[in-house]
Enzyme design. Structure first.
Site, PDB file in Angstrom:
ATOM      1  N   ARG A 170      12.757   7.530   1.226  1.00 17.33           N
ATOM      2  CA  ARG A 170      13.517   6.437   0.614  1.00 17.33           C
ATOM      3  C   ARG A 170      12.836   5.875  -0.625  1.00 17.33           C
ATOM      4  O   ARG A 170      13.500   5.381  -1.535  1.00 17.33           O
ATOM      5  CB  ARG A 170      13.702   5.302   1.615  1.00 17.33           C
ATOM      6  CG  ARG A 170      14.427   5.682   2.868  1.00 17.33           C
ATOM      7  CD  ARG A 170      14.371   4.533   3.843  1.00 17.33           C
ATOM      8  NE  ARG A 170      14.784   3.300   3.193  1.00 17.33           N
ATOM      9  CZ  ARG A 170      16.035   2.927   3.014  1.00 17.33           C
ATOM     10  NH1 ARG A 170      17.003   3.669   3.481  1.00 17.33           N
ATOM     11  NH2 ARG A 170      16.332   1.815   2.381  1.00 17.33           N
ATOM     12  N   ASP A 186       4.257  -2.567   9.506  1.00 13.15           N
ATOM     13  CA  ASP A 186       3.709  -1.211   9.573  1.00 13.15           C
ATOM     14  C   ASP A 186       2.598  -1.069  10.617  1.00 13.15           C
ATOM     15  O   ASP A 186       2.085   0.032  10.817  1.00 13.15           O
ATOM     16  CB  ASP A 186       3.171  -0.793   8.199  1.00 13.15           C
ATOM     17  CG  ASP A 186       4.269  -0.243   7.299  1.00 13.15           C
ATOM     18  OD1 ASP A 186       5.377   0.012   7.804  1.00 13.15           O
ATOM     19  OD2 ASP A 186       4.008  -0.065   6.093  1.00 13.15           O
ATOM     20  N   CYS A 194      17.851   4.687   8.225  1.00 14.85           N
ATOM     21  CA  CYS A 194      16.698   5.413   8.723  1.00 14.85           C
ATOM     22  C   CYS A 194      16.620   5.195  10.220  1.00 14.85           C
ATOM     23  O   CYS A 194      17.467   4.523  10.803  1.00 14.85           O
ATOM     24  CB  CYS A 194      15.426   5.002   8.004  1.00 14.85           C
ATOM     25  SG  CYS A 194      14.592   3.616   8.710  1.00 14.85           S
ATOM     26  N   ARG A 250       3.495  12.427   6.741  1.00 18.71           N
ATOM     27  CA  ARG A 250       4.092  11.714   5.607  1.00 18.71           C
ATOM     28  C   ARG A 250       3.188  10.572   5.159  1.00 18.71           C
ATOM     29  O   ARG A 250       3.166  10.232   3.986  1.00 18.71           O
ATOM     30  CB  ARG A 250       5.450  11.123   5.998  1.00 18.71           C
ATOM     31  CG  ARG A 250       6.566  12.135   6.091  1.00 18.71           C
ATOM     32  CD  ARG A 250       7.884  11.414   6.257  1.00 18.71           C
ATOM     33  NE  ARG A 250       8.037  10.401   5.211  1.00 18.71           N
ATOM     34  CZ  ARG A 250       8.914   9.408   5.243  1.00 18.71           C
ATOM     35  NH1 ARG A 250       9.731   9.278   6.266  1.00 18.71           N
ATOM     36  NH2 ARG A 250       8.995   8.537   4.262  1.00 18.71           N
ATOM     37  N   LYS A 299      -0.660   4.779   0.661  1.00 21.86           N
ATOM     38  CA  LYS A 299       0.644   5.398   0.384  1.00 21.86           C
ATOM     39  C   LYS A 299       1.574   4.411  -0.321  1.00 21.86           C
ATOM     40  O   LYS A 299       2.199   4.739  -1.325  1.00 21.86           O
ATOM     41  CB  LYS A 299       1.283   5.852   1.705  1.00 21.86           C
ATOM     42  CG  LYS A 299       2.730   6.273   1.568  1.00 21.86           C
ATOM     43  CD  LYS A 299       3.317   6.730   2.887  1.00 21.86           C
ATOM     44  CE  LYS A 299       3.942   5.634   3.711  1.00 21.86           C
ATOM     45  NZ  LYS A 299       5.216   5.121   3.191  1.00 21.86           N
ATOM     46  N   ASN A 300       1.640   3.196   0.221  1.00 22.62           N
ATOM     47  CA  ASN A 300       2.621   2.238  -0.299  1.00 22.62           C
ATOM     48  C   ASN A 300       2.227   1.661  -1.658  1.00 22.62           C
ATOM     49  O   ASN A 300       3.026   0.974  -2.289  1.00 22.62           O
ATOM     50  CB  ASN A 300       2.859   1.110   0.707  1.00 22.62           C
ATOM     51  CG  ASN A 300       3.597   1.619   1.933  1.00 22.62           C
ATOM     52  OD1 ASN A 300       4.240   2.673   1.883  1.00 22.62           O
ATOM     53  ND2 ASN A 300       3.484   0.909   3.046  1.00 22.62           N
ATOM     54  N   ILE A 334      10.788  -8.216  10.449  1.00 17.61           N
ATOM     55  CA  ILE A 334      11.133  -7.519   9.200  1.00 17.61           C
ATOM     56  C   ILE A 334      12.210  -6.470   9.483  1.00 17.61           C
ATOM     57  O   ILE A 334      13.233  -6.407   8.811  1.00 17.61           O
ATOM     58  CB  ILE A 334       9.890  -6.829   8.583  1.00 17.61           C
ATOM     59  CG1 ILE A 334       8.725  -7.818   8.437  1.00 17.61           C
ATOM     60  CG2 ILE A 334      10.241  -6.183   7.238  1.00 17.61           C
ATOM     61  CD1 ILE A 334       8.895  -8.894   7.413  1.00 17.61           C
TER      62      ILE A 334
HETATM   63  C1  UD1 Z   1       8.914  -2.804   4.262  1.00 18.18           C
HETATM   64  C2  UD1 Z   1       7.759  -3.727   4.509  1.00 18.18           C
HETATM   65  C3  UD1 Z   1       6.552  -3.046   3.954  1.00 18.18           C
HETATM   66  C4  UD1 Z   1       6.421  -1.675   4.644  1.00 18.18           C
HETATM   67  C5  UD1 Z   1       7.686  -0.847   4.480  1.00 18.18           C
HETATM   68  C6  UD1 Z   1       7.659   0.457   5.259  1.00 18.18           C
HETATM   69  C7  UD1 Z   1       7.678  -6.165   4.424  1.00 18.18           C
HETATM   70  C8  UD1 Z   1       8.129  -7.396   3.721  1.00 18.18           C
HETATM   71  N1  UD1 Z   1       8.029  -4.996   3.875  1.00 18.18           N
HETATM   72  O1  UD1 Z   1       8.956  -2.562   2.863  1.00 18.18           O
HETATM   73  O2  UD1 Z   1       5.417  -3.835   4.186  1.00 18.18           O
HETATM   74  O3  UD1 Z   1       5.357  -0.974   4.107  1.00 18.18           O
HETATM   75  O4  UD1 Z   1       8.770  -1.600   4.964  1.00 18.18           O
HETATM   76  O5  UD1 Z   1       7.524   0.245   6.594  1.00 18.18           O
HETATM   77  O6  UD1 Z   1       6.997  -6.237   5.407  1.00 18.18           O
HETATM   78  N2  UD1 Z   1      16.019  -6.039   2.446  1.00 18.18           N
HETATM   79  C9  UD1 Z   1      17.316  -6.345   2.131  1.00 18.18           C
HETATM   80  N3  UD1 Z   1      17.825  -5.833   0.966  1.00 18.18           N
HETATM   81  C10 UD1 Z   1      17.102  -5.049   0.119  1.00 18.18           C
HETATM   82  C11 UD1 Z   1      15.780  -4.749   0.459  1.00 18.18           C
HETATM   83  C12 UD1 Z   1      15.256  -5.250   1.638  1.00 18.18           C
HETATM   84  O7  UD1 Z   1      17.997  -7.032   2.852  1.00 18.18           O
HETATM   85  O8  UD1 Z   1      17.627  -4.630  -0.928  1.00 18.18           O
HETATM   86  C13 UD1 Z   1      15.434  -6.565   3.700  1.00 18.18           C
HETATM   87  C14 UD1 Z   1      15.060  -5.467   4.669  1.00 18.18           C
HETATM   88  O9  UD1 Z   1      16.134  -5.100   5.491  1.00 18.18           O
HETATM   89  C15 UD1 Z   1      13.918  -6.104   5.433  1.00 18.18           C
HETATM   90  C16 UD1 Z   1      13.248  -6.991   4.397  1.00 18.18           C
HETATM   91  O10 UD1 Z   1      14.218  -7.200   3.371  1.00 18.18           O
HETATM   92  O11 UD1 Z   1      14.397  -6.893   6.474  1.00 18.18           O
HETATM   93  C17 UD1 Z   1      11.990  -6.405   3.782  1.00 18.18           C
HETATM   94  O12 UD1 Z   1      12.311  -5.138   3.225  1.00 18.18           O
HETATM   95  P1  UD1 Z   1      11.461  -4.462   2.086  1.00 18.18           P
HETATM   96  O13 UD1 Z   1      10.166  -5.163   1.943  1.00 18.18           O
HETATM   97  O14 UD1 Z   1      12.271  -4.254   0.883  1.00 18.18           O
HETATM   98  O15 UD1 Z   1      11.273  -3.057   2.688  1.00 18.18           O
HETATM   99  P2  UD1 Z   1      10.297  -2.018   2.197  1.00 18.18           P
HETATM  100  O16 UD1 Z   1      10.062  -2.085   0.732  1.00 18.18           O
HETATM  101  O17 UD1 Z   1      10.754  -0.752   2.804  1.00 18.18           O
END
Ligand code: UD1
Length: 440
Positions: free
Chosen positions: A115, A327, A139, A419, A45-46, A349
């Site tokens: 998202r 995850d 979320c 999902r 998915k990702n 995370i």
């Molecule tokens: C994250 C996970 C990903 C997982 C997904 C859904 C990590 C590094 N990322 O990806 O493996 O598949 O959730 O569960 O494990 N952040 C900020 N500002 C931003 C974007 C992110 O502060 O603009 C922070 C987030 O709050 C978090 C960290 O960075 O603490 C990692 O976030 P990010 O990797 O961007 O999230 P996803 O892409 O959703």
């Protein structure tokens, strides 16, 4: 989106077809059965979601194979259709025609359900010079900011505004920039990498995510003319090009789905074989399950696991890849719930990603929370009970616990599961679990 198996053309006439509605579905699982046999792992998915968004970068007909059939991939297809793309899904093969984009707006109603819709922002700005994308809200497990996406795009010259809940860019001409992420972000790395492929000049991105999904995206973009250097390392250098050819790629296996099945074997003391997976992407989960007493034979595309009579306790801290994935945090907690001893699980995370805990406690788990640290004292037995799914991975954790709980567990709201997991109930049924999908 046209999902007719033998539809001959790229016809988007069924574009408004809703994602398969499973809002009222529940799973009834009778625990205590051993699993056995082989299970095929679906596409990730990702990896699929950013790849689908990347089709906006180049006009033409793109081909994506091994696309998982999930409500999230259907939602992304609908986002692309709203922008004017034509999407045809035949089995797991997806053709996306982005020759004529007619809109630059990703509406709130779609973004709020997923998202990852925000991935269209960078590609739209890069190709169309404009975008209007709903700002995702929070979320179930916290605020989930997108500041890094916006700061990075701003560094590349995109003067973005917030307009009534929408991120808006007009007459944007992206230019190369140096940007270092203060936190490793999978989403923001994909976003900026896509945008930079068409920016004028060279972009250097520091402290990037190196998740397999990111590497796969970079490889696929390079195969159609992008010039991304440093793929697989923490620094990417991206020389902007004038245009890209359409993507033609196969989605990598889902490492989280794979690891979830490994955890299913661990929790039930079973022996199963995963097919069409990539063991190299599941290293952290494999090592953790081995510490818990599982015997794991990892080939390249096949992994065989034999779970112990009772798993051992283990300490787990989630980290960016190649660390233990956030995850899988919920699912490993289900294994620890019946383990021999006390396990400590930290999510670094997402500090609030523990909505599964109260539900696992309803099944008899002994979990104490202190901030982002869960202390799990293994119990000998869990008991079936009605529980509620709250997000994709939390739902998977409840399924795992239910597989080993005594009696019947009813898991409501499994649209969360749909999902992110393709036919999880069918795959478990084939492995010998007692799983039934009902309409509530
Ligand atoms: C994250 C996970 C990903 C997982 C997904 C859904 C990590 C590094 N990322 O990806 O493996 O598949 O959730 O569960 O494990 N952040 C900020 N500002 C931003 C974007 C992110 O502060 O603009 C922070 C987030 O709050 C978090 C960290 O960075 O603490 C990692 O976030 P990010 O990797 O961007 O999230 P996803 O892409 O959703």
């Amino acid at each position: 989106m046209d999902v007719t198996p033998d539809s001959p053309t790229l016809d988007s006439s069924t574009a408004t077809e809703p994602a398969r509605s499973t809002t009222m579905d529940a799973l009834i699982i009778r625990g205590g059965r051993r699993l056995s046999g082989r299970v095929e792992i679906s596409g990730a998915k990702n990896a699929a979601l950013p790849m689908m968004a990347a089709t906006l970068l180049a006009p033409g007909v793109h081909t994506l194979r091994n696309v998982p059939l999930l409500s999230d991939t259907r939602t992304m297809a609908r986002v692309l259709e709203v922008l004017g793309a034509r999407v045809e899904l035949r089995g797991h093969a997806c053709k996306i025609d982005t020759s004529n984009l007619t809109s630059v707006e990703a509406p709130y109603d779609l973004v709020r359900t997923m998202r990852a819709s925000i991935y269209v922002l960078g590609p739209l700005l890069a190709r169309m010079g404009a975008a209007r994308v709903s700002l995702p809200g929070g979320c179930a497990w916290g605020p989930r900011p997108v500041n890094l996406h916006l700061e990075g795009l701003a560094a590349m010259g995109a003067a973005l505004e917030l307009d009534h809940g929408y991120i808006v860019g007009r007459e944007v001409r992206l230019a190369g920039a140096d940007f270092t992420f203060e936190t490793v972000s999978v989403g923001a790395t994909a976003q900026l990498m896509m945008a930079a492929t068409l920016a004028a000049g060279t972009t250097t991105l520091g402290n990037v995510a190196i998740e397999p999904d990111i590497t796969a995206l970079a490889v696929a973009l390079n195969a159609c003319g992008a010039r991304i250097e440093g793929v697989g390392s923490r620094t990417l250098t991206i020389h902007g090009v004038k245009g890209l050819r359409p993507l033609d790629t196969t989605i990598i296996p889902d490492r989280i789905e794979g690891a979830t099945f490994l955890a299913a074997a661990a929790v039930t003391g079973s022996s199963i074989t995963l097919e069409r997976c990539d063991s190299g992407h599941m290293g952290a989960a494999i090592r953790t399950l081995e510490q818990q007493g599982c015997e794991i034979l990892a080939g390249n595309a096949e992994v065989t696991i034999t779970g112990p009579r009772r798993p051992a306790a283990v300490d787990v801290t989630t980290e960016p890849f190649p660390g233990f994935p956030t995850d899988m945090q919920a699912q490993i907690m289900s294994v620890c719930a019946i383990a021999d001893g006390v396990s400590v699980i930290r999510d670094t995370i997402y500090l609030d990603r523990f909505t599964h805990v109260p539900e696992l406690v309803r099944l008899g788990a002994d979990v104490r929370m202190d901030g982002n640290i869960a202390t799990v004292t293994g119990v000998e037995r869990l008991q079936g009970a009605p529980v509620m799914a709250t997000d994709i991975r939390a739902s998977a954790a409840l399924v795992l616990a239910a597989l080993v709980a005594e009696g019947e567990t009813r898991i409501s709201r499994i649209y969360h599961l749909d999902r992110g997991y393709e036919s999880l109930d069918q795959k478990l049924l084939k492995l010998g679990a007692s799983v039934e999908r009902i309409q509530e």
